[in-house]
Design a protein around this motif. Structure first.
Motif, mmCIF file in Angstrom:
data_model
loop_
_atom_site.group_PDB
_atom_site.id
_atom_site.type_symbol
_atom_site.label_atom_id
_atom_site.label_comp_id
_atom_site.label_asym_id
_atom_site.label_seq_id
_atom_site.Cartn_x
_atom_site.Cartn_y
_atom_site.Cartn_z
ATOM 1 N N ALA A 82 34.701 33.492 23.047
ATOM 2 C CA ALA A 82 33.283 33.865 23.016
ATOM 3 C C ALA A 82 33.062 34.967 24.047
ATOM 4 C CB ALA A 82 32.408 32.660 23.341
ATOM 5 N N THR A 83 31.998 35.723 23.849
ATOM 6 C CA THR A 83 31.645 36.784 24.784
ATOM 7 C C THR A 83 30.177 36.651 25.151
ATOM 8 O OG1 THR A 83 33.275 38.290 23.819
ATOM 9 C CG2 THR A 83 31.509 39.284 25.118
ATOM 10 N N ILE A 84 29.889 36.713 26.444
ATOM 11 C CA ILE A 84 28.512 36.816 26.906
ATOM 12 C C ILE A 84 28.286 38.300 27.162
ATOM 13 C CG2 ILE A 84 26.826 36.174 28.664
ATOM 14 C CD1 ILE A 84 28.477 33.648 29.188
ATOM 15 N N ASP A 85 27.434 38.905 26.348
ATOM 16 C CA ASP A 85 27.158 40.334 26.489
ATOM 17 C C ASP A 85 26.538 40.627 27.853
ATOM 18 O OD1 ASP A 85 28.143 41.017 23.959
ATOM 19 O OD2 ASP A 85 26.224 40.550 23.005
ATOM 20 N N ALA A 86 26.647 41.883 28.287
ATOM 21 C CA ALA A 86 26.177 42.287 29.615
ATOM 22 C C ALA A 86 24.711 41.946 29.849
ATOM 23 C CB ALA A 86 26.416 43.781 29.819
ATOM 24 N N ALA A 87 23.871 42.090 28.843
ATOM 25 C CA ALA A 87 22.443 41.825 28.995
ATOM 26 C C ALA A 87 22.073 40.388 28.618
ATOM 27 C CB ALA A 87 21.637 42.800 28.139
ATOM 28 N N ALA A 88 23.033 39.620 28.131
ATOM 29 C CA ALA A 88 22.753 38.252 27.674
ATOM 30 C C ALA A 88 23.021 37.237 28.785
ATOM 31 C CB ALA A 88 23.606 37.926 26.458
ATOM 32 N N LEU A 89 22.406 36.069 28.638
ATOM 33 C CA LEU A 89 22.643 34.985 29.587
ATOM 34 C C LEU A 89 23.656 33.986 29.069
ATOM 35 C CD1 LEU A 89 18.999 34.245 30.803
ATOM 36 C CD2 LEU A 89 20.800 35.549 31.971
ATOM 37 N N CYS A 90 23.750 33.836 27.718
ATOM 38 C CA CYS A 90 24.558 32.771 27.143
ATOM 39 C C CYS A 90 25.272 33.217 25.871
ATOM 40 C CB CYS A 90 23.679 31.572 26.787
ATOM 41 S SG CYS A 90 22.740 30.882 28.155
ATOM 42 N N SER A 91 26.223 32.395 25.452
ATOM 43 C CA SER A 91 26.916 32.566 24.181
ATOM 44 C C SER A 91 27.353 31.186 23.705
ATOM 45 C CB SER A 91 28.141 33.467 24.363
ATOM 46 O OG SER A 91 28.795 33.661 23.137
ATOM 47 N N ASN A 92 27.485 31.018 22.399
ATOM 48 C CA ASN A 92 27.932 29.742 21.839
ATOM 49 C C ASN A 92 29.417 29.789 21.503
ATOM 50 O OD1 ASN A 92 25.385 28.515 21.922
ATOM 51 N ND2 ASN A 92 24.820 29.418 19.971
ATOM 52 N N ALA A 93 30.050 28.621 21.547
ATOM 53 C CA ALA A 93 31.463 28.506 21.179
ATOM 54 C C ALA A 93 31.732 27.091 20.694
ATOM 55 C CB ALA A 93 32.370 28.827 22.367
ATOM 56 N N GLN A 94 32.730 26.961 19.851
ATOM 57 C CA GLN A 94 33.206 25.644 19.434
ATOM 58 C C GLN A 94 34.110 25.099 20.536
ATOM 59 O OE1 GLN A 94 32.420 23.932 16.451
ATOM 60 N NE2 GLN A 94 30.877 25.530 16.505
ATOM 61 N N ALA A 95 34.064 23.781 20.735
ATOM 62 C CA ALA A 95 34.888 23.145 21.754
ATOM 63 C C ALA A 95 35.269 21.749 21.293
ATOM 64 C CB ALA A 95 34.135 23.077 23.079
ATOM 65 N N ARG A 96 36.286 21.186 21.935
ATOM 66 C CA ARG A 96 36.674 19.805 21.638
ATOM 67 C C ARG A 96 36.927 19.068 22.943
ATOM 68 N NH1 ARG A 96 42.159 19.077 22.296
ATOM 69 N NH2 ARG A 96 43.390 20.985 22.248
ATOM 70 N N ILE A 97 36.805 17.764 22.894
ATOM 71 C CA ILE A 97 37.101 16.929 24.062
ATOM 72 C C ILE A 97 38.612 16.922 24.241
ATOM 73 C CG2 ILE A 97 37.046 14.590 24.980
ATOM 74 C CD1 ILE A 97 34.382 14.192 23.485
ATOM 75 N N THR A 98 39.070 17.168 25.473
ATOM 76 C CA THR A 98 40.512 17.161 25.730
ATOM 77 C C THR A 98 40.933 15.997 26.605
ATOM 78 O OG1 THR A 98 40.301 18.605 27.639
ATOM 79 C CG2 THR A 98 40.697 19.647 25.512
ATOM 80 N N SER A 99 40.027 15.489 27.414
ATOM 81 C CA SER A 99 40.334 14.351 28.273
ATOM 82 C C SER A 99 39.051 13.559 28.461
ATOM 83 C CB SER A 99 40.865 14.845 29.624
ATOM 84 O OG SER A 99 41.207 13.748 30.436
ATOM 85 N N ASP A 100 39.113 12.276 28.176
ATOM 86 C CA ASP A 100 37.926 11.428 28.210
ATOM 87 C C ASP A 100 38.354 10.054 28.705
ATOM 88 O OD1 ASP A 100 35.603 10.026 27.781
ATOM 89 O OD2 ASP A 100 35.500 10.442 25.640
ATOM 90 N N LEU A 101 38.337 9.858 30.017
ATOM 91 C CA LEU A 101 38.883 8.644 30.608
ATOM 92 C C LEU A 101 38.060 7.394 30.344
ATOM 93 C CD1 LEU A 101 40.087 10.108 34.009
ATOM 94 C CD2 LEU A 101 41.351 9.877 31.870
ATOM 95 N N GLU A 102 36.797 7.559 29.959
ATOM 96 C CA GLU A 102 35.936 6.392 29.699
ATOM 97 C C GLU A 102 35.474 6.306 28.248
ATOM 98 O OE1 GLU A 102 32.777 6.533 32.566
ATOM 99 O OE2 GLU A 102 34.096 5.977 34.209
ATOM 100 N N HIS A 103 36.044 7.107 27.375
ATOM 101 C CA HIS A 103 35.762 7.066 25.936
ATOM 102 C C HIS A 103 34.299 7.352 25.584
ATOM 103 C CE1 HIS A 103 39.798 5.627 25.706
ATOM 104 N NE2 HIS A 103 39.505 4.631 26.504
ATOM 105 N N HIS A 104 33.753 8.412 26.166
ATOM 106 C CA HIS A 104 32.402 8.861 25.839
ATOM 107 C C HIS A 104 32.452 9.790 24.631
ATOM 108 C CE1 HIS A 104 30.515 7.321 29.467
ATOM 109 N NE2 HIS A 104 31.541 7.789 30.150
ATOM 110 N N ARG A 105 31.323 9.949 23.997
ATOM 111 C CA ARG A 105 31.142 10.978 22.980
ATOM 112 C C ARG A 105 30.030 11.881 23.502
ATOM 113 N NH1 ARG A 105 35.539 10.897 20.908
ATOM 114 N NH2 ARG A 105 35.997 9.810 19.009
ATOM 115 N N VAL A 106 30.172 13.163 23.317
ATOM 116 C CA VAL A 106 29.162 14.102 23.801
ATOM 117 C C VAL A 106 28.123 14.299 22.708
ATOM 118 C CG1 VAL A 106 28.726 16.437 24.630
ATOM 119 C CG2 VAL A 106 30.821 15.251 25.304
ATOM 120 N N ARG A 107 26.870 14.027 23.039
ATOM 121 C CA ARG A 107 25.756 14.245 22.125
ATOM 122 C C ARG A 107 24.751 15.160 22.804
ATOM 123 N NH1 ARG A 107 24.158 8.184 21.517
ATOM 124 N NH2 ARG A 107 23.137 9.025 23.309
#
Length: 142
Positions: A82-107
């Protein structure tokens, strides 16, 4: 006897491969990655490239005073660049959980705040460098 051991070893290997989680079984979702305001930010007004494999760790819940509460021992990793453009504050990207020691799900309703991380999580070489970023979920991880 050696033939039996060979057959057993092959069967065990096939079973282990079949039991290894595939990408479809790993919880994934969309995150919004944003510049974190900081005095002396070296990247203010410049574009920021977020690589595939960029790691973010949970720091607690976003609330009226910023963030706080109990953090979860949970890390997510981008699965696309992903790229955050020079004038932008944010950008979206796909991600996955890689380590979850307590078995949470992100909502989205969990209102978790993630920051870039590198120690022990196997991110890309040079990540996160001198970046100052935060991330939040914009779609539930399923």
């Amino acid at each position: 006897m050696a033939a039996w051991f060979l057959v057993f070893s092959i069967a065990l290997g096939i079973f282990a491969i079949a039991r290894t989680p595939v990408a479809a079984e790993l919880a994934a979702g969309t995150i919004k990655i944003c510049r974190a305001s900081a005095f002396g930010d070296l990247h203010h007004g410049r574009f920021i490239q977020i690589p595939v494999g960029a790691v973010f760790g949970d720091t607690g819940q976003v609330n009226d005073r910023g963030y706080g509460g109990r953090y979860w021992p949970l890390w997510i990793k981008t699965t696309e660049a992903a790229t955050i453009d020079a004038a932008a504050l944010c950008s979206n990207a796909q991600a996955r959980i890689t380590s979850d020691l307590e078995h949470h799900r992100v909502r989205v309703d969990d209102r978790r705040l993630f920051v870039q991380a590198s120690i022990g999580q196997g991110g890309p070489k040079g990540w996160p460098g001198d970046l100052n970023l935060t991330a939040t979920a914009t779609a539930d991880f399923e």
